[in-house]
Design a protein around this motif. Structure first.
Motif, PDB file in Angstrom:
ATOM      1  N   ILE A 199       0.904  -1.132  -0.080  1.00 27.78           N
ATOM      2  CA  ILE A 199      -0.027   0.008  -0.127  1.00 27.78           C
ATOM      3  C   ILE A 199       0.866   1.205  -0.145  1.00 27.78           C
ATOM      4  O   ILE A 199       1.710   1.379   0.828  1.00 27.78           O
ATOM      5  N   ASN A 200       0.673   2.055  -0.760  1.00 22.78           N
ATOM      6  CA  ASN A 200       1.339   3.545  -1.050  1.00 22.78           C
ATOM      7  C   ASN A 200       0.881   4.431  -0.260  1.00 22.78           C
ATOM      8  O   ASN A 200       1.373   5.471   0.447  1.00 22.78           O
ATOM      9  N   ARG A 201      -0.616   4.848  -0.506  1.00 22.09           N
ATOM     10  CA  ARG A 201      -1.360   5.682   0.081  1.00 22.09           C
ATOM     11  C   ARG A 201      -2.579   5.132   0.813  1.00 22.09           C
ATOM     12  O   ARG A 201      -3.508   4.320   0.255  1.00 22.09           O
ATOM     13  N   PRO A 202      -2.900   5.360   2.249  1.00 20.31           N
ATOM     14  CA  PRO A 202      -3.974   5.076   2.624  1.00 20.31           C
ATOM     15  C   PRO A 202      -5.156   5.583   2.207  1.00 20.31           C
ATOM     16  O   PRO A 202      -5.061   6.774   1.576  1.00 20.31           O
ATOM     17  N   PRO A 203      -6.320   5.095   2.334  1.00 17.51           N
ATOM     18  CA  PRO A 203      -7.638   5.785   1.752  1.00 17.51           C
ATOM     19  C   PRO A 203      -7.765   7.191   2.561  1.00 17.51           C
ATOM     20  O   PRO A 203      -7.479   7.167   3.688  1.00 17.51           O
ATOM     21  N   MET A 204      -8.381   8.209   1.705  1.00 21.77           N
ATOM     22  CA  MET A 204      -8.984   9.304   2.604  1.00 21.77           C
ATOM     23  C   MET A 204     -10.281   8.674   2.864  1.00 21.77           C
ATOM     24  O   MET A 204     -11.411   9.034   1.871  1.00 21.77           O
ATOM     25  N   GLU A 205     -10.747   8.546   3.921  1.00 19.02           N
ATOM     26  CA  GLU A 205     -12.434   8.209   4.303  1.00 19.02           C
ATOM     27  C   GLU A 205     -12.953   9.530   4.660  1.00 19.02           C
ATOM     28  O   GLU A 205     -12.441  10.500   5.095  1.00 19.02           O
ATOM     29  N   ARG A 206     -14.267   9.397   4.351  1.00 16.54           N
ATOM     30  CA  ARG A 206     -15.147  10.478   4.593  1.00 16.54           C
ATOM     31  C   ARG A 206     -15.452  10.526   5.909  1.00 16.54           C
ATOM     32  O   ARG A 206     -16.271   9.839   6.555  1.00 16.54           O
ATOM     33  N   LYS A 207     -14.651  11.484   6.855  1.00 18.69           N
ATOM     34  CA  LYS A 207     -14.636  11.519   8.319  1.00 18.69           C
ATOM     35  C   LYS A 207     -15.506  12.995   8.572  1.00 18.69           C
ATOM     36  O   LYS A 207     -15.707  13.763   7.764  1.00 18.69           O
ATOM     37  N   ARG A 208     -15.764  12.623  10.101  1.00 19.47           N
ATOM     38  CA  ARG A 208     -16.691  13.905  10.576  1.00 19.47           C
ATOM     39  C   ARG A 208     -15.777  15.193  10.244  1.00 19.47           C
ATOM     40  O   ARG A 208     -16.675  16.208   9.823  1.00 19.47           O
ATOM     41  N   GLY A 209     -14.560  15.293  10.690  1.00 15.52           N
ATOM     42  CA  GLY A 209     -13.986  16.740  10.333  1.00 15.52           C
ATOM     43  C   GLY A 209     -14.020  17.040   8.917  1.00 15.52           C
ATOM     44  O   GLY A 209     -14.235  18.204   8.649  1.00 15.52           O
TER      45      GLY A 209
END
Length: 379
Positions: free
Chosen positions: A289-299
Motif C-alpha cells: 500500500i502506497n497511500r491509505p484511503p482518505m475516508e469520509r470523516k466527521r472533520g
C-alpha cells in the motif's frame, strides 16, 4: 464573501497570467533541475507576498517548498494548503501542447493538475492579506514528487499536517465538486521463476512460469470487491523468451485501490500469502500500500459543510464527491487531520492531451478558497 468575489474578479487576469507562467516552467517529477526551477519561481512570488520560505533540500527529486503566511501561531491554530509542483509531462511537451487561452479555457500541460491550484492558493492568500483578513497562520506546502507516489515528501507532509487543524488540498475539483473521500492505492510486482525446456522434445521437464502467472492473475483479480470499493487490477504482464521454449520467467504489475483503511492490511496479507500452484515454480511479491484511503470523516464533512454554505453566499452550489484517485491528502486524512480535497481548479483532461482549466470558475473558486482560509474573519 461578495467582497472576496469582487476582489477575485479584479485579480482574475493576473491569476491567469500567473498560471501560464507556472505552466511554461515545465516540471516533470523525474527532472530535479526542472522542478527546482519551478519551485524557485513560486518561492520568489511567495516572498513578494510576505511569505516565510523554507526549502527542504532533496537529492533524487526536486526540493520541497514550505511557505508560511500570516501571524505565527502555535500548532493547531494553523491551516495547510497542500499541493505539488511536479507534473507527468516531460520537458518539451509545450512544443506539441502549447499553453494558450481559447474557448473559455486555459490549455497546457499541468494547467489542471495542478499549477492552477497553486496559483489560486497564492492569490487567495494575497487577497486576504490585502483585506486584513489573514488572521491565522497558513502553511503552503508544495511537493515535488506527488505524481510518483511522494517517496521523499510524505514525511514532511505528515509532520507539518500534524501542526494544523485543517488541510485544504489544491488538487482539481471532481467536475464541480469538492472531494470528501479518496481511495487508497497500492502497487505490487509479482515475479515467477519456472524451468525452461524445449517445448517439443522435453515438454514434461519444463515448468511454465507463464502458465503459473495466468493462475495468479486469475487469483488476484478475484480479490476485487466492488461493494467494498476494493479493486485489484493487473495492468502489465510479460514472460517467456521464444515460442518453442517453456517459459522460465514471468512477471506482472498490479494496481490496488481501497476505500477502507481496514482493507489495506487484509489485501497486503493476501499478497504475502500467494504461492505457486506448481511447486517447481518460485513466486516473489514486492510492493504494498502506497497511500491509505482518505475516508469520509466527521472533520472533513464539517469542512465541506462550511464550504457549501460559503459557496451559497457566492451564488453557486457545491457538491461533494468521492474518487478512485489518490493525492497527498490521503496521508493527512489518515493522521486524523480534517482534510478537504479538490479545492483547486475546475477543468478536464488531467494527464491527457486536452488538459485544460475552465476560466469561468477561477474567480468564484478562488474567492471560496479565500473564505475557507479566513477563519474567524468570515462568518
Amino acid at each position: 464573501m461578495r467582497a472576496l468575489l469582487a476582489g477575485a474578479r479584479e485579480k482574475e487576469s493576473a491569476l491567469v497570467e500567473w498560471i501560464q507562467k507556472l505552466v511554461r516552467v515545465e516540471s516533470p517529477s523525474d527532472d530535479k533541475i526542472a522542478v527546482d526551477a519551478c519551485g524557485a519561481v513560486v518561492a520568489d512570488h511567495a516572498k513578494s507576498l510576505g511569505g516565510r520560505v523554507k526549502v527542504h533540500r532533496q537529492r533524487a527529486f526536486g526540493d520541497v517548498l514550505e511557505v508560511r503566511f500570516g501571524p505565527r501561531r502555535k500548532p493547531g491554530n494553523r491551516v495547510m494548503l497542500l499541493g505539488h509542483l511536479d507534473t507527468v509531462w516531460p520537458v518539451g511537451t509545450l512544443k506539441t501542447m502549447p499553453c494558450r487561452v481559447g474557448e473559455g479555457r486555459l490549455w497546457g500541460p499541468g494547467t489542471l493538475d495542478m499549477k492552477a491550484g497553486v496559483a489560486m492558493g497564492l492569490t487567495a492568500v494575497e487577497m486576504l492579506s490585502e483585506a486584513g483578513l489573514l488572521d491565522r497562520e497558513v502553511i503552503l506546502l508544495l511537493n515535488s514528487d506527488e505524481e510518483v507516489g511522494s517517496p521523499v515528501s510524505r514525511p514532511i507532509t505528515e509532520k507539518l499536517a500534524q501542526e494544523c487543524s485543517a488541510v485544504y488540498v489544491l488538487e482539481p475539483a471532481q467536475v464541480l465538486a469538492y472531494k470528501t473521500a479518496r481511495k487508497g492505492t497500492g502497487n505490487w510486482r509479482i515475479e515467477i521463476k519456472g524451468i525452461a525446456a524445449h517445448a517439443g522434445v522435453d515438454f514434461e521437464k519444463g515448468a511454465s512460469a507463464l502458465r503459473e502467472m495466468a493462475r495468479v492473475i486469475e487469483t488476484v483479480s478475484g480479490w476485487s470487491d466492488l461493494k467494498r470499493g476494493l479493486t485489484v487490477s493487473v495492468g502489465l504482464a510479460a514472460g517467456g523468451s521464444k515460442t518453442n521454449v517453456i517459459p522460465a520467467e514471468a512477471w506482472a504489475e498490479v494496481d490496488g485501490r481501497i476505500a477502507r483503511i481496514a482493507d489495506g492490511a487484509r489485501i497486503e496479507g493476501k499478497f504475502k500469502r500467494l504461492k505457486a500452484a506448481d511447486r517447481r515454480c518460485t513466486l516473489t511479491v514486492t510492493g504494498g500500500i502506497n497511500r491509505p484511503p482518505m475516508e469520509r470523516k466527521r472533520g472533513t464533512v464539517a469542512l465541506y459543510q462550511r464550504a457549501r454554505a460559503l459557496a451559497a453566499e457566492l451564488g453557486f452550489p457545491l457538491d461533494e464527491a468521492a474518487t478512485g484517485g489518490a493525492s497527498d491528502g490521503n496521508f493527512t486524512s489518515a493522521l486524523g487531520v480534517a482534510t478537504l480535497d479538490g479545492m483547486g481548479a475546475v477543468g478536464e483532461g488531467a494527464h491527457a492531451v486536452h488538459e485544460s482549466v475552465r476560466l469561468e470558475h477561477l474567480a468564484p473558486r478562488t474567492a471560496l478558497l479565500a473564505g475557507m482560509l479566513a477563519g474567524t474573519g468570515i462568518a
